[in-house]
Design a protein around this motif. Sequence first.
Motif, PDB file in Angstrom:
ATOM      1  N   LYS A 137      54.530  35.926  53.720  1.00  0.00           N
ATOM      2  CA  LYS A 137      54.812  36.864  54.814  1.00  0.00           C
ATOM      3  C   LYS A 137      53.950  38.106  54.675  1.00  0.00           C
ATOM      4  N   ARG A 138      53.795  38.592  53.457  1.00  0.00           N
ATOM      5  CA  ARG A 138      52.987  39.797  53.215  1.00  0.00           C
ATOM      6  C   ARG A 138      51.525  39.565  53.577  1.00  0.00           C
ATOM      7  N   PHE A 139      50.979  38.404  53.169  1.00  0.00           N
ATOM      8  CA  PHE A 139      49.568  38.132  53.416  1.00  0.00           C
ATOM      9  C   PHE A 139      49.301  37.491  54.767  1.00  0.00           C
ATOM     10  N   GLY A 140      50.342  36.955  55.377  1.00  0.00           N
ATOM     11  CA  GLY A 140      50.175  36.329  56.681  1.00  0.00           C
ATOM     12  C   GLY A 140      49.491  34.974  56.633  1.00  0.00           C
ATOM     13  N   LYS A 141      49.503  34.324  55.467  1.00  0.00           N
ATOM     14  CA  LYS A 141      48.894  32.999  55.348  1.00  0.00           C
ATOM     15  C   LYS A 141      49.342  32.367  54.039  1.00  0.00           C
ATOM     16  N   PRO A 142      49.157  31.048  53.892  1.00  0.00           N
ATOM     17  CA  PRO A 142      49.545  30.376  52.649  1.00  0.00           C
ATOM     18  C   PRO A 142      48.800  30.963  51.451  1.00  0.00           C
ATOM     19  N   LEU A 143      49.456  30.941  50.290  1.00  0.00           N
ATOM     20  CA  LEU A 143      48.844  31.526  49.105  1.00  0.00           C
ATOM     21  C   LEU A 143      47.572  30.791  48.696  1.00  0.00           C
ATOM     22  N   ALA A 144      47.511  29.509  48.989  1.00  0.00           N
ATOM     23  CA  ALA A 144      46.290  28.756  48.684  1.00  0.00           C
ATOM     24  C   ALA A 144      45.095  29.333  49.441  1.00  0.00           C
ATOM     25  N   GLU A 145      45.339  29.829  50.638  1.00  0.00           N
ATOM     26  CA  GLU A 145      44.259  30.445  51.413  1.00  0.00           C
ATOM     27  C   GLU A 145      43.921  31.837  50.885  1.00  0.00           C
ATOM     28  N   VAL A 146      44.916  32.516  50.330  1.00  0.00           N
ATOM     29  CA  VAL A 146      44.668  33.854  49.778  1.00  0.00           C
ATOM     30  C   VAL A 146      43.668  33.774  48.623  1.00  0.00           C
ATOM     31  N   VAL A 147      43.813  32.763  47.770  1.00  0.00           N
ATOM     32  CA  VAL A 147      42.947  32.659  46.593  1.00  0.00           C
ATOM     33  C   VAL A 147      41.704  31.799  46.844  1.00  0.00           C
ATOM     34  N   ALA A 148      41.573  31.230  48.020  1.00  0.00           N
ATOM     35  CA  ALA A 148      40.434  30.357  48.304  1.00  0.00           C
ATOM     36  C   ALA A 148      39.116  31.112  48.120  1.00  0.00           C
ATOM     37  N   GLY A 149      38.161  30.446  47.516  1.00  0.00           N
ATOM     38  CA  GLY A 149      36.837  31.030  47.326  1.00  0.00           C
ATOM     39  C   GLY A 149      36.779  32.101  46.257  1.00  0.00           C
ATOM     40  N   ARG A 150      37.753  32.116  45.357  1.00  0.00           N
ATOM     41  CA  ARG A 150      37.786  33.203  44.373  1.00  0.00           C
ATOM     42  C   ARG A 150      36.602  33.168  43.418  1.00  0.00           C
ATOM     43  N   GLU A 151      36.062  31.985  43.157  1.00  0.00           N
ATOM     44  CA  GLU A 151      34.917  31.881  42.249  1.00  0.00           C
ATOM     45  C   GLU A 151      33.717  32.632  42.808  1.00  0.00           C
ATOM     46  N   GLU A 152      33.573  32.623  44.128  1.00  0.00           N
ATOM     47  CA  GLU A 152      32.472  33.343  44.756  1.00  0.00           C
ATOM     48  C   GLU A 152      32.798  34.825  44.942  1.00  0.00           C
ATOM     49  N   ARG A 153      34.048  35.144  45.172  1.00  0.00           N
ATOM     50  CA  ARG A 153      34.447  36.517  45.468  1.00  0.00           C
ATOM     51  C   ARG A 153      34.549  37.411  44.231  1.00  0.00           C
ATOM     52  N   VAL A 154      34.680  36.822  43.052  1.00  0.00           N
ATOM     53  CA  VAL A 154      34.934  37.623  41.855  1.00  0.00           C
ATOM     54  C   VAL A 154      33.766  38.544  41.517  1.00  0.00           C
ATOM     55  N   ALA A 155      32.544  38.190  41.912  1.00  0.00           N
ATOM     56  CA  ALA A 155      31.390  39.039  41.622  1.00  0.00           C
ATOM     57  C   ALA A 155      31.540  40.402  42.293  1.00  0.00           C
ATOM     58  N   GLU A 156      32.052  40.405  43.504  1.00  0.00           N
ATOM     59  CA  GLU A 156      32.267  41.672  44.210  1.00  0.00           C
ATOM     60  C   GLU A 156      33.324  42.510  43.502  1.00  0.00           C
ATOM     61  N   PHE A 157      34.376  41.868  43.017  1.00  0.00           N
ATOM     62  CA  PHE A 157      35.408  42.590  42.270  1.00  0.00           C
ATOM     63  C   PHE A 157      34.824  43.214  41.015  1.00  0.00           C
ATOM     64  N   ARG A 158      34.004  42.471  40.302  1.00  0.00           N
ATOM     65  CA  ARG A 158      33.403  43.000  39.077  1.00  0.00           C
ATOM     66  C   ARG A 158      32.534  44.216  39.371  1.00  0.00           C
ATOM     67  N   ARG A 159      31.842  44.188  40.500  1.00  0.00           N
ATOM     68  CA  ARG A 159      31.033  45.352  40.867  1.00  0.00           C
ATOM     69  C   ARG A 159      31.905  46.563  41.148  1.00  0.00           C
ATOM     70  N   ALA A 160      33.101  46.334  41.679  1.00  0.00           N
ATOM     71  CA  ALA A 160      34.008  47.436  41.995  1.00  0.00           C
ATOM     72  C   ALA A 160      34.519  48.139  40.747  1.00  0.00           C
ATOM     73  N   LEU A 161      34.355  47.503  39.593  1.00  0.00           N
ATOM     74  CA  LEU A 161      34.790  48.100  38.331  1.00  0.00           C
ATOM     75  C   LEU A 161      33.736  49.035  37.740  1.00  0.00           C
ATOM     76  N   TYR A 162      32.708  49.349  38.496  1.00  0.00           N
ATOM     77  CA  TYR A 162      31.620  50.189  37.994  1.00  0.00           C
ATOM     78  C   TYR A 162      32.107  51.501  37.368  1.00  0.00           C
ATOM     79  N   PRO A 163      33.004  52.261  37.999  1.00  0.00           N
ATOM     80  CA  PRO A 163      33.451  53.513  37.365  1.00  0.00           C
ATOM     81  C   PRO A 163      34.124  53.272  36.016  1.00  0.00           C
ATOM     82  N   LEU A 164      34.893  52.208  35.928  1.00  0.00           N
ATOM     83  CA  LEU A 164      35.563  51.860  34.672  1.00  0.00           C
ATOM     84  C   LEU A 164      34.536  51.450  33.625  1.00  0.00           C
TER      85      LEU A 164
END
Length: 232
Positions: A137-164
Motif C-alpha cells: 500500500k505504501r509503495f503502490g505496487k508489489p514488493l517484487a516490483e519495488v526491488v526489481a532491477g536492484r543490481e543495476e540501481r545500486v551504483a546510483e545509491f553508492r554514488r549518493a554515499l559520497y559525503p559519507l
Amino acid sequence: MARQLFELCGADPARLFSPYCWRTRMALAHKGLEHETLPWRFTEKDRIAFAGSDKVPVLVDGDRVVADSWAIAEYLEDTYPDAPSLFGGAGGRALCRFLGHWTDSVVQAGIVGFVVADIATHLGPEDHAYFIASREKRFGKPLAEVVAGREERVAEFRRALYPLRTTLKERPFLGGPAPTYADYTVFGAFQWARCVSNFTLLEPDDVVHAWRARMLDLFGGMAREVPAQEAA
C-alpha cells in the motif's frame, strides 16, 4: 524495574533488524547502560500502547518511558551526563539531528528499495501478511516490483554515499577518532540491511565497507552476534 528496550524482531526473536532500534542499542552500549531486550513484532502494537506509540524502539528506564530513537538518545544524554557523551556538546547534538534526517531521506530511503522484499521472508505468518499489505500500500505496487532491477540501481545509491565516503577517508569514524551517535545513526541503516538481506550494498574496497566493519567490532562485536544475511 530493570531497564528494558522493546526492539523489532522477526520470527526468530534474535533477528533484531530495525534501523532505529539499532541506533538506540548502540547508544545504550556507548553509555555503558545495560538493558533487557524485549523482542517485539509488527502486529504486537498493543504491547507498547502504554508508551503512546505504535512503533519501536521504546525504552523503559525505571518509571520513565521514552519512545522514538532520537528522543531516547536525548534522554540518555541528559539523564546520564557522567557516562560517555553521545553528541560531544550542543553543536554535536545539532549535527547528529541533521545526520538523522539525511540518513532517513537518503540512506534508508535508498536501501529500502533493495531489501524490502527480503524482510518478509523473516516474518511469521501474521506479521508476513501485515507487512506485505502495508508495504505494498505504501509503495503502490508489489514488493517484487519495488526491488526489481536492484543490481543495476545500486551504483546510483553508492554514488549518493559520497559525503559519507569522503568523510571516512579522513577519519575512522564520523565522530572523529571514536564513534558518536552520528555513527550509530548511519550504521543502523546498514545493519538493518545486513540482518535481512544478502544483497550487496557496499563493495569490499569501499571505505564505507571498512567503517561498517569497525562498527560491527564495537562493544565486543555486539552487532556481529545477531543473525544476519550479509557477511561483514
